[in-house]
Scaffold this active site. Structure first.
Site, PDB file in Angstrom:
ATOM      1  N   HIS A 187       3.200 -41.523  -3.111  1.00  0.00           N
ATOM      2  CA  HIS A 187       2.415 -40.358  -3.515  1.00  0.00           C
ATOM      3  C   HIS A 187       1.047 -40.796  -4.004  1.00  0.00           C
ATOM      4  CE1 HIS A 187       5.464 -37.092  -3.515  1.00  0.00           C
ATOM      5  NE2 HIS A 187       6.284 -38.114  -3.594  1.00  0.00           N
TER       6      HIS A 187
ATOM      7  N   GLY B 170       7.200 -35.285  -5.695  1.00  0.00           N
ATOM      8  CA  GLY B 170       5.814 -35.024  -6.081  1.00  0.00           C
ATOM      9  C   GLY B 170       5.692 -34.662  -7.546  1.00  0.00           C
TER      10      GLY B 170
ATOM     11  N   GLU C 155       3.069 -32.276   1.679  1.00  0.00           N
ATOM     12  CA  GLU C 155       4.145 -33.236   1.867  1.00  0.00           C
ATOM     13  C   GLU C 155       4.022 -33.931   3.214  1.00  0.00           C
ATOM     14  OE1 GLU C 155       8.985 -33.431   1.203  1.00  0.00           O
ATOM     15  OE2 GLU C 155       7.870 -31.594   0.759  1.00  0.00           O
TER      16      GLU C 155
ATOM     17  N   CYS D 152       8.152 -29.842  -4.372  1.00  0.00           N
ATOM     18  CA  CYS D 152       8.411 -31.224  -3.988  1.00  0.00           C
ATOM     19  C   CYS D 152       8.874 -31.963  -5.236  1.00  0.00           C
ATOM     20  CB  CYS D 152       7.158 -31.867  -3.404  1.00  0.00           C
ATOM     21  SG  CYS D 152       7.381 -33.603  -2.959  1.00  0.00           S
TER      22      CYS D 152
ATOM     23  N   CYS E   4      13.807 -37.480  -1.402  1.00  0.00           N
ATOM     24  CA  CYS E   4      13.453 -36.070  -1.567  1.00  0.00           C
ATOM     25  C   CYS E   4      14.168 -35.561  -2.811  1.00  0.00           C
ATOM     26  CB  CYS E   4      13.840 -35.256  -0.340  1.00  0.00           C
ATOM     27  SG  CYS E   4      13.464 -33.488  -0.514  1.00  0.00           S
TER      28      CYS E   4
END
Length: 272
Positions: free
Chosen positions: A151, A212, A200, A209, A74
């Site tokens: 992702h 991301g 997410e 994110c 994260c």
């Protein structure tokens, strides 16, 4: 018994931090993580972050999504923990080793190197991850990349015209992605600028994110849409992403400590 916590956020992506670097914490499992994350009956957060000692780095960071699932990485939480630590750190995560450095503009994080092979995402079967021959309604031919967690990125004219509340969970839970997937819809608006929205995995539609932003920037760079350093703007604000010549991804952005508190262990079924 009461357990101390710190509430933090990165561009509105918020976290409860339990710091066990210098003292033992109770066992954290999916049920406890989900209970603490509940915004009605718990403290409330997108992710629960648990810090513990590490033999490989300065400390270890575990990350639990709001649904209780433990995930590999994260980016926003890493910046928050970098702020909490207050000095450069090497942090062990399930997604690999990352390093943080305080800067004049926030916290800079070396996120590692992107992986593009289908097994690393992972996908359910082999395919070209640069332009995947798949579609979900108007979302077509995405690029997939693992930047510590998986992702898939769709480049569209207007990310805000996409019904992410409906399509996000559909794609996240598609059998093509055996470990589920984070879903990004983005538009490259200049050679150094990207607009992004993220569904997410395990958390839903989020204000920001970090992984991301990294994955989307790398995807746009691989497709020749942007240069090697860009500003990625999410609903919560901007992040700076650079893909260095050594293949390392560097993310820089703000993090904020909101408040500190404690909760009664017995309220969450913790008896020792």
């Amino acid at each position: 018994m009461r357990i101390d916590f710190t509430k933090m956020h990165g561009l509105g992506n918020d976290f409860i931090v339990l710091d066990g670097r210098s003292g033992a914490l109770p066992v954290v499992d999916a049920a406890l993580a989900a209970a603490l994350a509940d915004r009605h009956t718990g403290i409330g957060c997108d992710q629960l972050i648990v810090l513990a000692p590490s033999d490989r780095g300065d400390f270890r960071m575990r990350i639990f999504n709001g649904d209780g699932s433990e995930v590999e990485a994260c980016g926003n939480a890493t910046r928050a923990i970098g702020l909490l630590h207050g000095r450069p750190a090497l942090i062990e995560t399930l997604g690999g080793m990352v390093s943080t450095t305080p800067t004049d503009t926030g916290i800079s994080v070396e996120m590692g190197k992107p992986r593009f092979d289908w097994e690393a995402i992972p996908l359910g079967y082999p395919m070209d991850t640069h332009k995947m021959p798949v579609a979900w309604e108007e979302l077509v031919n995405p690029i997939a990349v693992n930047v510590g967690n998986p992702h898939v990125i769709f480049f569209v004219d207007d990310p805000y015209a996409i019904d992410m509340a409906r399509l996000g969970p559909l794609i996240e839970n598609d059998p093509l992605f055996p470990e589920r997937i984070n879903v990004n819809v983005a538009a490259a608006t200049a050679r150094d600028a990207i607009t992004l929205r993220v569904w997410e995995r395990g958390a839903g539609l989020t204000r920001a994110c970090g992984t991301g932003a990294c994955a989307t920037a790398i995807g746009a760079m691989k497709r020749g849409l942007v240069d090697r350093k860009v500003t990625v703007t999410l609903p919560g604000g901007p992040l700076s992403i650079e893909w260095r010549a050594d293949d390392e991804i560097v993310m820089t952005g703000p993090a904020t400590e909101s408040f500190r508190g404690s909760f009664a262990a017995a309220d969450y079924g913790i008896t020792d």
